[in-house]
Scaffold this motif. Structure first.
Motif, PDB file in Angstrom:
ATOM      1  N   ASP A  24      14.238  97.522  51.032  1.00  0.00           N
ATOM      2  CA  ASP A  24      14.630  96.808  52.243  1.00  0.00           C
ATOM      3  C   ASP A  24      16.103  96.413  52.254  1.00  0.00           C
ATOM      4  OD1 ASP A  24      13.632  95.144  50.079  1.00  0.00           O
ATOM      5  OD2 ASP A  24      14.097  93.435  51.370  1.00  0.00           O
ATOM      6  N   LYS A  25      16.779  96.510  51.087  1.00  0.00           N
ATOM      7  CA  LYS A  25      18.210  96.219  51.001  1.00  0.00           C
ATOM      8  C   LYS A  25      19.045  97.494  51.097  1.00  0.00           C
ATOM      9  CE  LYS A  25      17.290  91.884  50.179  1.00  0.00           C
ATOM     10  NZ  LYS A  25      17.523  90.848  51.217  1.00  0.00           N
ATOM     11  N   LYS A  26      18.410  98.612  51.432  1.00  0.00           N
ATOM     12  CA  LYS A  26      19.038  99.925  51.525  1.00  0.00           C
ATOM     13  C   LYS A  26      19.603 100.392  50.186  1.00  0.00           C
ATOM     14  CE  LYS A  26      20.185  99.632  56.440  1.00  0.00           C
ATOM     15  NZ  LYS A  26      21.257  99.710  57.459  1.00  0.00           N
ATOM     16  N   GLU A  27      18.894 100.015  49.120  1.00  0.00           N
ATOM     17  CA  GLU A  27      19.240 100.480  47.786  1.00  0.00           C
ATOM     18  C   GLU A  27      18.210 101.520  47.363  1.00  0.00           C
ATOM     19  OE1 GLU A  27      19.366  97.059  45.290  1.00  0.00           O
ATOM     20  OE2 GLU A  27      21.138  96.202  46.261  1.00  0.00           O
ATOM     21  N   ALA A  28      18.675 102.573  46.709  1.00  0.00           N
ATOM     22  CA  ALA A  28      17.771 103.659  46.327  1.00  0.00           C
ATOM     23  C   ALA A  28      16.676 103.150  45.397  1.00  0.00           C
ATOM     24  CB  ALA A  28      18.552 104.772  45.652  1.00  0.00           C
ATOM     25  N   PHE A  29      15.426 103.485  45.717  1.00  0.00           N
ATOM     26  CA  PHE A  29      14.291 103.119  44.873  1.00  0.00           C
ATOM     27  C   PHE A  29      13.813 104.394  44.185  1.00  0.00           C
ATOM     28  CE2 PHE A  29       9.767 102.002  44.148  1.00  0.00           C
ATOM     29  CZ  PHE A  29       9.966 100.854  43.385  1.00  0.00           C
ATOM     30  N   ILE A  30      14.302 104.588  42.957  1.00  0.00           N
ATOM     31  CA  ILE A  30      14.101 105.862  42.251  1.00  0.00           C
ATOM     32  C   ILE A  30      12.641 106.186  41.925  1.00  0.00           C
ATOM     33  CG2 ILE A  30      14.742 107.190  40.194  1.00  0.00           C
ATOM     34  CD1 ILE A  30      16.932 106.809  42.340  1.00  0.00           C
ATOM     35  N   PRO A  31      11.794 105.205  41.529  1.00  0.00           N
ATOM     36  CA  PRO A  31      10.401 105.571  41.220  1.00  0.00           C
ATOM     37  C   PRO A  31       9.705 106.330  42.345  1.00  0.00           C
ATOM     38  CG  PRO A  31      10.848 103.355  40.442  1.00  0.00           C
ATOM     39  CD  PRO A  31      12.052 103.775  41.236  1.00  0.00           C
ATOM     40  N   LEU A  32       9.776 105.829  43.577  1.00  0.00           N
ATOM     41  CA  LEU A  32       9.140 106.535  44.690  1.00  0.00           C
ATOM     42  C   LEU A  32       9.867 107.829  45.029  1.00  0.00           C
ATOM     43  CD1 LEU A  32       7.922 103.901  47.313  1.00  0.00           C
ATOM     44  CD2 LEU A  32       6.555 105.460  45.909  1.00  0.00           C
ATOM     45  N   THR A  33      11.181 107.864  44.813  1.00  0.00           N
ATOM     46  CA  THR A  33      11.951 109.092  45.047  1.00  0.00           C
ATOM     47  C   THR A  33      11.503 110.186  44.091  1.00  0.00           C
ATOM     48  OG1 THR A  33      13.870 107.801  45.796  1.00  0.00           O
ATOM     49  CG2 THR A  33      14.278 110.078  45.115  1.00  0.00           C
ATOM     50  N   GLU A  34      11.360 109.826  42.809  1.00  0.00           N
ATOM     51  CA  GLU A  34      10.891 110.788  41.808  1.00  0.00           C
ATOM     52  C   GLU A  34       9.449 111.203  42.093  1.00  0.00           C
ATOM     53  OE1 GLU A  34      12.564 112.301  39.683  1.00  0.00           O
ATOM     54  OE2 GLU A  34      14.334 111.128  39.170  1.00  0.00           O
ATOM     55  N   PHE A  35       8.648 110.266  42.552  1.00  0.00           N
ATOM     56  CA  PHE A  35       7.255 110.568  42.904  1.00  0.00           C
ATOM     57  C   PHE A  35       7.203 111.636  43.993  1.00  0.00           C
ATOM     58  CE2 PHE A  35       3.810 109.563  45.979  1.00  0.00           C
ATOM     59  CZ  PHE A  35       2.731 109.949  45.207  1.00  0.00           C
ATOM     60  N   TYR A  36       8.049 111.488  45.036  1.00  0.00           N
ATOM     61  CA  TYR A  36       8.079 112.473  46.115  1.00  0.00           C
ATOM     62  C   TYR A  36       8.410 113.861  45.588  1.00  0.00           C
ATOM     63  CZ  TYR A  36      10.025 115.286  49.874  1.00  0.00           C
ATOM     64  OH  TYR A  36      10.307 116.338  50.724  1.00  0.00           O
ATOM     65  N   HIS A  37       9.477 113.972  44.765  1.00  0.00           N
ATOM     66  CA  HIS A  37       9.914 115.291  44.301  1.00  0.00           C
ATOM     67  C   HIS A  37       8.923 115.912  43.328  1.00  0.00           C
ATOM     68  CE1 HIS A  37      13.683 113.767  46.028  1.00  0.00           C
ATOM     69  NE2 HIS A  37      13.980 115.036  46.208  1.00  0.00           N
ATOM     70  N   ASP A  38       8.222 115.085  42.555  1.00  0.00           N
ATOM     71  CA  ASP A  38       7.196 115.613  41.659  1.00  0.00           C
ATOM     72  C   ASP A  38       6.006 116.152  42.452  1.00  0.00           C
ATOM     73  OD1 ASP A  38       5.881 115.763  38.864  1.00  0.00           O
ATOM     74  OD2 ASP A  38       4.452 114.568  40.015  1.00  0.00           O
ATOM     75  N   GLN A  39       5.542 115.386  43.434  1.00  0.00           N
ATOM     76  CA  GLN A  39       4.393 115.789  44.224  1.00  0.00           C
ATOM     77  C   GLN A  39       4.716 116.915  45.193  1.00  0.00           C
ATOM     78  OE1 GLN A  39       1.104 114.564  44.026  1.00  0.00           O
ATOM     79  NE2 GLN A  39       1.958 113.761  42.119  1.00  0.00           N
ATOM     80  N   PHE A  40       5.980 117.004  45.636  1.00  0.00           N
ATOM     81  CA  PHE A  40       6.399 118.043  46.577  1.00  0.00           C
ATOM     82  C   PHE A  40       6.129 119.429  46.019  1.00  0.00           C
ATOM     83  CE2 PHE A  40       9.665 120.957  48.217  1.00  0.00           C
ATOM     84  CZ  PHE A  40       9.444 120.840  49.575  1.00  0.00           C
ATOM     85  N   ASN A  41       6.198 119.561  44.680  1.00  0.00           N
ATOM     86  CA  ASN A  41       5.950 120.850  44.033  1.00  0.00           C
ATOM     87  C   ASN A  41       4.486 121.089  43.731  1.00  0.00           C
ATOM     88  OD1 ASN A  41       8.758 121.519  43.882  1.00  0.00           O
ATOM     89  ND2 ASN A  41       8.970 120.111  42.150  1.00  0.00           N
ATOM     90  N   ARG A  42       3.639 120.120  44.085  1.00  0.00           N
ATOM     91  CA  ARG A  42       2.220 120.225  43.753  1.00  0.00           C
ATOM     92  C   ARG A  42       1.324 120.309  44.983  1.00  0.00           C
ATOM     93  NH1 ARG A  42       1.235 118.639  38.399  1.00  0.00           N
ATOM     94  NH2 ARG A  42       3.135 118.030  37.299  1.00  0.00           N
ATOM     95  N   ILE A  43       1.643 119.560  46.016  1.00  0.00           N
ATOM     96  CA  ILE A  43       0.818 119.543  47.215  1.00  0.00           C
ATOM     97  C   ILE A  43       1.691 119.754  48.441  1.00  0.00           C
ATOM     98  CG2 ILE A  43      -0.921 118.032  46.178  1.00  0.00           C
ATOM     99  CD1 ILE A  43       0.351 115.664  47.557  1.00  0.00           C
ATOM    100  N   SER A  44       1.093 119.847  49.609  1.00  0.00           N
ATOM    101  CA  SER A  44       1.858 120.090  50.830  1.00  0.00           C
ATOM    102  C   SER A  44       2.761 118.907  51.144  1.00  0.00           C
ATOM    103  CB  SER A  44       0.910 120.330  52.005  1.00  0.00           C
ATOM    104  OG  SER A  44       0.217 119.151  52.337  1.00  0.00           O
ATOM    105  N   GLU A  45       3.890 119.189  51.809  1.00  0.00           N
ATOM    106  CA  GLU A  45       4.824 118.111  52.126  1.00  0.00           C
ATOM    107  C   GLU A  45       4.202 117.076  53.052  1.00  0.00           C
ATOM    108  OE1 GLU A  45       9.425 117.373  53.458  1.00  0.00           O
ATOM    109  OE2 GLU A  45       8.348 119.059  54.359  1.00  0.00           O
ATOM    110  N   SER A  46       3.370 117.510  53.972  1.00  0.00           N
ATOM    111  CA  SER A  46       2.749 116.546  54.879  1.00  0.00           C
ATOM    112  C   SER A  46       1.915 115.532  54.115  1.00  0.00           C
ATOM    113  CB  SER A  46       1.876 117.277  55.911  1.00  0.00           C
ATOM    114  OG  SER A  46       0.856 118.022  55.280  1.00  0.00           O
ATOM    115  N   SER A  47       1.251 115.994  53.035  1.00  0.00           N
ATOM    116  CA  SER A  47       0.451 115.077  52.220  1.00  0.00           C
ATOM    117  C   SER A  47       1.343 114.103  51.460  1.00  0.00           C
ATOM    118  CB  SER A  47      -0.420 115.863  51.233  1.00  0.00           C
ATOM    119  OG  SER A  47      -1.347 116.674  51.912  1.00  0.00           O
TER     120      SER A  47
END
Length: 450
Positions: A24-47
């Protein structure tokens, strides 16, 4: 209300991240960012995006409102603290009731519970699996029932004093999926209710709004695919030129199915008009952004049918942004997946209206089940249950209209009679109611060197 959110890497910025999650302070939140990129290679982007959309409010809540032993809980806290935070969130924010059980906790949905409870539980459990796999969370997964494996292995098989045979053997009754999961929080009273959409003009309202808005031919074709085929949007966006060539019928395309691991195990069927629009799109609009300028018949089989303006495969998030603009212009709030529900409801209506016998109805229903590739044939029965309710509502409304007309006629004629005999009451019954890009964003992505 402020919350966590995500943004894609702006054009022209070189970064190792294609998407970053911010707090909410517009600071990068790396845990969720890494979660997205890890899952992006495993399941569909919409999921993955669906997971992010349900996790971002939780992490905002976790930051400000979670408590465990008189202190705030952090995402990398010990398992018991994380469990307590998830428990509080389910109760306070998702209006669920929690009851302790052997080795796990049961989640009871109420009339006020969010529709995304199951999605949230899957997402948060997947988040910790990713953090453990990436070695960013060094403790046991707090959302896993550690007694699960032992409880399953203790269940006897059909052969006395011997372990259960594997599921693939087919020699023993399978274990109940709903009762046997490795989740610590288990939904107990979940009942899937399909969206029954009875607005038969819904597709045409969307098409008209798109024309008014001046949408791209690409988005018109995709939208027509959604309403005409009943396919999931992810399945449509994954279509390739080769998928069209695999089918002998010119109006069909081979397609993936949920859980098919990219294998083309089903087909979808479009109208002649949509086929014309598809070929027109590939031979015109698509060529403006493609790396190769050949037309439809000369494209390689592996070429995706739908491209972004960058010449890359068209993603769910990009489509959803355009879809939201169109539906808003139409005055409709509609998730793309509901086009699938509209398709099933319309097909079911057509089956009943165009069949002359019960045998014909059953045969067409089997064809629909096979076309949709439902794992459980009972899925259609759920639609039928609610469709039958709608048919009863229509019947009841017509009956009430008839009652009102007869009532008016009765009292009109009663005025002509000197004595009105009280009507005999035979029965009483009761019915139960069932972009602008901002400088700070560019700076963040530029700081993430590839």
């Amino acid at each position: 209300m402020a919350s966590f959110f995500h943004a894609y890497c702006p054009e022209g910025v070189n970064s190792k991240y294609r998407l970053i999650v911010f707090d909410d302070k517009k600071e990068a939140f790396i845990p969720l960012t890494e979660f997205y990129h890890d899952q992006f290679n495993r399941i569909s982007e919409s999921s993955v995006i669906a997971y992010l959309n349900t996790l971002e409010p939780f992490f905002y809540w976790l930051k400000y409102k979670s408590y465990y032993k008189a202190r705030k809980v952090s995402w990398d806290d010990d398992p018991e603290a994380v469990k307590e935070a998830v428990r509080q969130y389910l109760i306070e924010q998702m209006n669920c009731k929690i009851r302790g059980r052997d080795g796990h906790e049961g989640v009871y949905l109420t009339s006020k519970s969010s529709k995304t409870v199951q999605l949230y539980l899957s997402a948060i459990k997947g988040f910790y699996k990713t953090m453990i796999r990436l070695k960013k969370y060094t403790q046991a997964n707090p959302l896993i029932d550690l007694e699960y494996k032992d409880s399953v292995s203790e269940q006897p098989g059909e052969r006395g004093n011997r372990p259960r045979m594997p599921k693939a053997a087919g020699t023993e009754e399978p274990l109940s999926f709903r009762k046997q999961t490795d989740s610590y929080f288990k939904i107990i009273n979940e009942e899937w209710v399909p969206e029954i959409i009875g607005d038969w003009d819904l597709p045409y309202r969307i098409y008209q709004a798109g024309d008014t808005q001046g949408w791209r031919l690409r988005d018109e074709v995709i939208t027509r695919f959604m309403f005409e085929t009943g396919a999931r949007i992810s399945e449509i966006l994954e279509l390739t030129v080769g998928d069209y060539r695999k089918r002998s019928d010119i109006h069909e395309l081979a397609a993936t199915n949920k859980g098919s691991f990219k294998r083309r195990i089903k087909f979808i069927r479009i109208s002649p008009e949509t086929l014309k629009l598809l070929i027109k799109y590939v031979n015109s609009e698509r060529r403006h952004f493609a790396s190769t300028q050949v037309k439809f018949n000369d494209l390689p089989d592996g070429e995706p049918l739908f491209l972004s303006t960058r010449g890359t495969p068209y993603t769910y998030s990009a489509f959803y942004s355009n879809w939201s603009t169109i539906t808003k212009n139409a005055g409709i709030k509609l998730n793309p997946h509901k086009a699938r529900h509209w398709f099933v409801t319309s097909m079911l209506r057509g089956i009943y209206e165009q069949s002359e016998t019960a045998a014909q109805i059953e045969d067409k229903k089997k064809q629909l089940i096979e076309y949709m590739k439902w794992r459980d044939p009972e899925t259609l029965s759920v639609y039928e249950h609610y469709y039958d309710e709608q048919k009863f509502r229509d019947l009841h409304e017509k009956l009430q209209e008839s009652y009102m007309q007869r009532e008016k006629e009765y009292f009109k004629s009663a005025k002509k009679r000197s004595v009105v005999k009280s009507p005999e009451i035979l029965m009483a019954f009761e019915l139960k109611s069932s972009d602008e890009k901002q400088d700070w964003l560019n700076e963040f992505f530029e700081g993430m060197e590839p």
